[in-house]
Design an enzyme around this catalytic site. Structure first.
Site, PDB file in Angstrom:
ATOM      1  CG  HIS A 153      16.054 -98.824 -44.042  1.00  0.00           C
ATOM      2  ND1 HIS A 153      15.158 -99.364 -44.950  1.00  0.00           N
ATOM      3  CD2 HIS A 153      17.175 -98.562 -44.740  1.00  0.00           C
ATOM      4  CE1 HIS A 153      15.735 -99.427 -46.141  1.00  0.00           C
ATOM      5  NE2 HIS A 153      16.953 -98.943 -46.044  1.00  0.00           N
ATOM      6  N   GLY A 154      16.283 -95.683 -41.871  1.00  0.00           N
ATOM      7  CA  GLY A 154      16.892 -94.368 -42.037  1.00  0.00           C
ATOM      8  C   GLY A 154      17.944 -94.331 -43.129  1.00  0.00           C
TER       9      GLY A 154
END
Length: 142
Positions: free
Chosen positions: A60-61
């Site tokens: 995920h970012g």
């Protein structure tokens, strides 16, 4: 949050970068993230591995990439021959995009599911993407 078009089963393996690119592309195709999200996933991976144990990676970012997230969504890919995730074997790669703090709730549900070795075994034994989605959705509702 998770639909059949974002569930994949691969009989082979992939590199970590390939698996991350697939996760980001699925989230982008769903309209959940912009094209900048993959770079943010790589930035996160450079600071801390998103391998969670029990054959699970959750790329995920970064928090700075919140602007690249347009909607909450998941993607799930199972690689039957695994992905080398920094020296660990990931069979499941779950891409996450969460608006606001929704990603924390999503992570909690995924952690519950993958903390159950019997549940992980059922996910590994699913013979179709439809069956895999059904097993994952049962947890999402719980």
């Amino acid at each position: 949050m998770l639909t059949l078009d974002r569930v994949r089963i691969h009989s082979g393996s992939a590199t970590r970068d390939e698996a991350m690119a697939e996760a980001a592309a699925a989230l982008e195709a769903a309209g959940a993230v912009t094209g900048d999200y993959l770079a943010a996933m790589h930035e996160r991976e450079e600071t801390v591995s998103t391998f969670m144990g029990n054959e699970l990676a959750i790329p995920h970012g970064t928090n700075e990439a919140k602007g690249a997230i347009k909607a909450s969504a998941l993607s799930v890919a199972r690689y039957d021959d695994g992905v080398d995730w920094g020296g660990q074997r990931a069979t499941f790669v779950v891409g996450i995009a969460g608006v606001g703090d929704e990603h924390l709730q999503i992570l909690s549900r995924i952690a519950r599911l993958f903390g159950d070795k019997a549940a992980v075994q059922r996910l590994k034994e699913a013979t179709s993407e439809e069956e895999l989605l059904e097993l994952l959705s049962a947890v999402d509702e719980g």
